[in-house]
Design a protein around this motif. Sequence first.
Motif, PDB file in Angstrom:
ATOM      1  N   ILE A 255     -14.846 -11.061  -7.074  1.00  0.00           N
ATOM      2  CA  ILE A 255     -14.893 -12.064  -8.137  1.00  0.00           C
ATOM      3  C   ILE A 255     -15.111 -13.417  -7.487  1.00  0.00           C
ATOM      4  O   ILE A 255     -14.165 -14.108  -7.134  1.00  0.00           O
ATOM      5  CB  ILE A 255     -13.590 -12.092  -8.955  1.00  0.00           C
ATOM      6  N   GLY A 256     -16.366 -13.797  -7.292  1.00  0.00           N
ATOM      7  CA  GLY A 256     -16.643 -15.079  -6.653  1.00  0.00           C
ATOM      8  C   GLY A 256     -16.089 -15.102  -5.239  1.00  0.00           C
ATOM      9  O   GLY A 256     -16.556 -14.373  -4.358  1.00  0.00           O
ATOM     10  N   ASP A 257     -15.070 -15.935  -5.019  1.00  0.00           N
ATOM     11  CA  ASP A 257     -14.518 -16.106  -3.679  1.00  0.00           C
ATOM     12  C   ASP A 257     -13.299 -15.232  -3.442  1.00  0.00           C
ATOM     13  O   ASP A 257     -12.501 -15.507  -2.548  1.00  0.00           O
ATOM     14  CB  ASP A 257     -14.140 -17.566  -3.463  1.00  0.00           C
ATOM     15  N   ALA A 258     -13.131 -14.163  -4.213  1.00  0.00           N
ATOM     16  CA  ALA A 258     -11.962 -13.298  -4.063  1.00  0.00           C
ATOM     17  C   ALA A 258     -12.358 -11.834  -4.233  1.00  0.00           C
ATOM     18  O   ALA A 258     -13.343 -11.512  -4.900  1.00  0.00           O
ATOM     19  CB  ALA A 258     -10.886 -13.663  -5.087  1.00  0.00           C
ATOM     20  N   GLY A 259     -11.566 -10.960  -3.608  1.00  0.00           N
ATOM     21  CA  GLY A 259     -11.736  -9.526  -3.782  1.00  0.00           C
ATOM     22  C   GLY A 259     -10.460  -8.925  -4.323  1.00  0.00           C
ATOM     23  O   GLY A 259      -9.359  -9.377  -4.003  1.00  0.00           O
ATOM     24  N   MET A 260     -10.607  -7.901  -5.179  1.00  0.00           N
ATOM     25  CA  MET A 260      -9.443  -7.230  -5.770  1.00  0.00           C
ATOM     26  C   MET A 260      -9.377  -5.801  -5.248  1.00  0.00           C
ATOM     27  O   MET A 260     -10.340  -5.038  -5.365  1.00  0.00           O
ATOM     28  CB  MET A 260      -9.542  -7.229  -7.294  1.00  0.00           C
ATOM     29  N   LEU A 261      -8.221  -5.427  -4.686  1.00  0.00           N
ATOM     30  CA  LEU A 261      -7.991  -4.097  -4.148  1.00  0.00           C
ATOM     31  C   LEU A 261      -6.824  -3.453  -4.884  1.00  0.00           C
ATOM     32  O   LEU A 261      -5.877  -4.136  -5.287  1.00  0.00           O
ATOM     33  CB  LEU A 261      -7.660  -4.170  -2.652  1.00  0.00           C
ATOM     34  N   VAL A 262      -6.880  -2.139  -5.034  1.00  0.00           N
ATOM     35  CA  VAL A 262      -5.814  -1.402  -5.712  1.00  0.00           C
ATOM     36  C   VAL A 262      -5.548  -0.117  -4.955  1.00  0.00           C
ATOM     37  O   VAL A 262      -6.475   0.515  -4.434  1.00  0.00           O
ATOM     38  CB  VAL A 262      -6.200  -1.081  -7.173  1.00  0.00           C
ATOM     39  N   SER A 263      -4.263   0.292  -4.892  1.00  0.00           N
ATOM     40  CA  SER A 263      -3.904   1.561  -4.280  1.00  0.00           C
ATOM     41  C   SER A 263      -2.545   2.005  -4.801  1.00  0.00           C
ATOM     42  O   SER A 263      -1.675   1.175  -5.092  1.00  0.00           O
ATOM     43  CB  SER A 263      -3.844   1.440  -2.755  1.00  0.00           C
ATOM     44  N   GLU A 264      -2.374   3.324  -4.911  1.00  0.00           N
ATOM     45  CA  GLU A 264      -1.058   3.861  -5.227  1.00  0.00           C
ATOM     46  C   GLU A 264      -0.164   3.811  -3.999  1.00  0.00           C
ATOM     47  O   GLU A 264       1.062   3.839  -4.114  1.00  0.00           O
ATOM     48  CB  GLU A 264      -1.198   5.300  -5.732  1.00  0.00           C
ATOM     49  N   ASP A 265      -0.768   3.756  -2.825  1.00  0.00           N
ATOM     50  CA  ASP A 265      -0.045   3.743  -1.556  1.00  0.00           C
ATOM     51  C   ASP A 265       0.174   2.292  -1.109  1.00  0.00           C
ATOM     52  O   ASP A 265      -0.752   1.627  -0.633  1.00  0.00           O
ATOM     53  CB  ASP A 265      -0.849   4.512  -0.504  1.00  0.00           C
ATOM     54  N   THR A 266       1.381   1.810  -1.275  1.00  0.00           N
ATOM     55  CA  THR A 266       1.674   0.410  -0.955  1.00  0.00           C
ATOM     56  C   THR A 266       1.457   0.107   0.518  1.00  0.00           C
ATOM     57  O   THR A 266       0.886  -0.929   0.875  1.00  0.00           O
ATOM     58  CB  THR A 266       3.116   0.066  -1.353  1.00  0.00           C
ATOM     59  N   ASP A 267       1.913   1.000   1.405  1.00  0.00           N
ATOM     60  CA  ASP A 267       1.756   0.761   2.842  1.00  0.00           C
ATOM     61  C   ASP A 267       0.284   0.652   3.230  1.00  0.00           C
ATOM     62  O   ASP A 267      -0.101  -0.215   4.033  1.00  0.00           O
ATOM     63  CB  ASP A 267       2.418   1.884   3.646  1.00  0.00           C
ATOM     64  N   ALA A 268      -0.541   1.534   2.678  1.00  0.00           N
ATOM     65  CA  ALA A 268      -1.971   1.500   3.003  1.00  0.00           C
ATOM     66  C   ALA A 268      -2.592   0.178   2.562  1.00  0.00           C
ATOM     67  O   ALA A 268      -3.416  -0.407   3.277  1.00  0.00           O
ATOM     68  CB  ALA A 268      -2.694   2.673   2.337  1.00  0.00           C
ATOM     69  N   LEU A 269      -2.166  -0.316   1.403  1.00  0.00           N
ATOM     70  CA  LEU A 269      -2.702  -1.579   0.909  1.00  0.00           C
ATOM     71  C   LEU A 269      -2.236  -2.746   1.775  1.00  0.00           C
ATOM     72  O   LEU A 269      -3.025  -3.646   2.105  1.00  0.00           O
ATOM     73  CB  LEU A 269      -2.279  -1.789  -0.546  1.00  0.00           C
ATOM     74  N   LEU A 270      -0.975  -2.735   2.177  1.00  0.00           N
ATOM     75  CA  LEU A 270      -0.468  -3.806   3.040  1.00  0.00           C
ATOM     76  C   LEU A 270      -1.173  -3.797   4.384  1.00  0.00           C
ATOM     77  O   LEU A 270      -1.477  -4.863   4.943  1.00  0.00           O
ATOM     78  CB  LEU A 270       1.038  -3.652   3.231  1.00  0.00           C
ATOM     79  N   ASP A 271      -1.453  -2.601   4.909  1.00  0.00           N
ATOM     80  CA  ASP A 271      -2.154  -2.506   6.193  1.00  0.00           C
ATOM     81  C   ASP A 271      -3.544  -3.127   6.104  1.00  0.00           C
ATOM     82  O   ASP A 271      -3.981  -3.849   7.018  1.00  0.00           O
ATOM     83  CB  ASP A 271      -2.255  -1.048   6.636  1.00  0.00           C
ATOM     84  N   VAL A 272      -4.249  -2.876   4.993  1.00  0.00           N
ATOM     85  CA  VAL A 272      -5.574  -3.465   4.803  1.00  0.00           C
ATOM     86  C   VAL A 272      -5.458  -4.981   4.680  1.00  0.00           C
ATOM     87  O   VAL A 272      -6.239  -5.732   5.270  1.00  0.00           O
ATOM     88  CB  VAL A 272      -6.266  -2.867   3.564  1.00  0.00           C
ATOM     89  N   ALA A 273      -4.473  -5.448   3.913  1.00  0.00           N
ATOM     90  CA  ALA A 273      -4.290  -6.889   3.713  1.00  0.00           C
ATOM     91  C   ALA A 273      -4.029  -7.592   5.040  1.00  0.00           C
ATOM     92  O   ALA A 273      -4.625  -8.637   5.350  1.00  0.00           O
ATOM     93  CB  ALA A 273      -3.150  -7.142   2.733  1.00  0.00           C
ATOM     94  N   LEU A 274      -3.142  -7.030   5.851  1.00  0.00           N
ATOM     95  CA  LEU A 274      -2.822  -7.637   7.134  1.00  0.00           C
ATOM     96  C   LEU A 274      -4.014  -7.568   8.089  1.00  0.00           C
ATOM     97  O   LEU A 274      -4.251  -8.494   8.876  1.00  0.00           O
ATOM     98  CB  LEU A 274      -1.613  -6.932   7.752  1.00  0.00           C
ATOM     99  N   ARG A 275      -4.769  -6.486   8.020  1.00  0.00           N
ATOM    100  CA  ARG A 275      -5.970  -6.367   8.850  1.00  0.00           C
ATOM    101  C   ARG A 275      -6.984  -7.443   8.493  1.00  0.00           C
ATOM    102  O   ARG A 275      -7.613  -8.041   9.365  1.00  0.00           O
ATOM    103  CB  ARG A 275      -6.580  -4.980   8.677  1.00  0.00           C
TER     104      ARG A 275
END
Length: 367
Positions: A255-275
């Motif tokens: 969305i313009g200058d942002a990306g939206m990610l979704v996952s049922e696996d919270t740890d997997a999402l946090l790992d992507v965010a930190l990466r």
Amino acid sequence: MDFTAEGLLDGLEGDQRRARVELLTRLLEAGVSIDELKQAVADNRLALLPAERLMTQEEKYSIRDLARIAGVDEQLLLSLRRASGLPIEDPDEVAFGDLDLEAARAIALFVEAGLPRSGLVEMSRIFGELTARTAAATRALIAETFAGGELDEYSLSVRLAEVARDLRPLTVSLIEYLYRLHMREQMRNEIAISAQVDSGSVPGLQEVSACFVDLVGFTGLGESIPPEELGGLVGRLASMVSEAVAPPVRLTKMIGDAGMLVSEDTDALLDVALRLIDVAEQEDGDFPGLKVGVARGKAIHRWGDWYGSPVNIANRVTGIARPGSVLVTGDVHEAATGEYRWSFAGERHLKGVQREVTLYRVRRAEA
């Protein structure tokens, strides 16, 4: 008119001189004053004058006239104009035309419909930023297309005027089209689904974590760097996010200058965010960096998108996150099972969220 004596042909010879004379003659015949011609030559924008004139309307009204005829408060008109980033005219100066009157009447209808003044000012600010960026991007595209010196000054001016005349209605139609699509999505989210999701009355609800990845200070950058560079930054973000995401994390949309990610696996999402934070920090100095917000709750997948409170809250959390950080809600903190370092970031009232939201900053365990 002796263009040579007026200093309008200095430094020009041959075909360039003849093209300048033809352009000056046409503009003079169209009613452009000699002072306007001199200023345009001094600003190196003479070829743009025909296109500029297509965008200019006959000046008939002052701000006070617009307010009186449209039946809207004069100070509100001034506030909206200021918020949209346009220059403030003397309320008594006749500097506005029929399009301005049409806009003033639209504002009067908004007021009559009960929209608050503060909301109208905020909407004007957002529309002003949007249209300014659109105009700048269009200008840059046209300049890039016709730069290179293949056309003489007169031919260039004719071509630019043609493009301005033909593209203006197309651009307005495109903006209207995109506005309608985005408004439909917002209505689906805010009206048709969100209330039902929050009440738990929608079949197909899933417990998911939602994440927004946002470029730091993107709006401010639009005022200091060219549109093509802004586009390059957005492209780099899209590539960065696409390369970092892998199942069970899904990239829902950019969305313009942002990306939206979704996952049922919270740890997997946090790992992507930190990466993503790590990758952004390794980019060269002109990359503004990232900030990330994550929330967890019940949401539903419809029409290729996700709807529900975790999406809305994650978006709000991203807005207050520090540059280079991942800020998450208490629900995310409780759902995470991996090795992370947590720091309490307080409780905040977020716009559109009734309850206070508990927040934490998350880092890698070894950080």
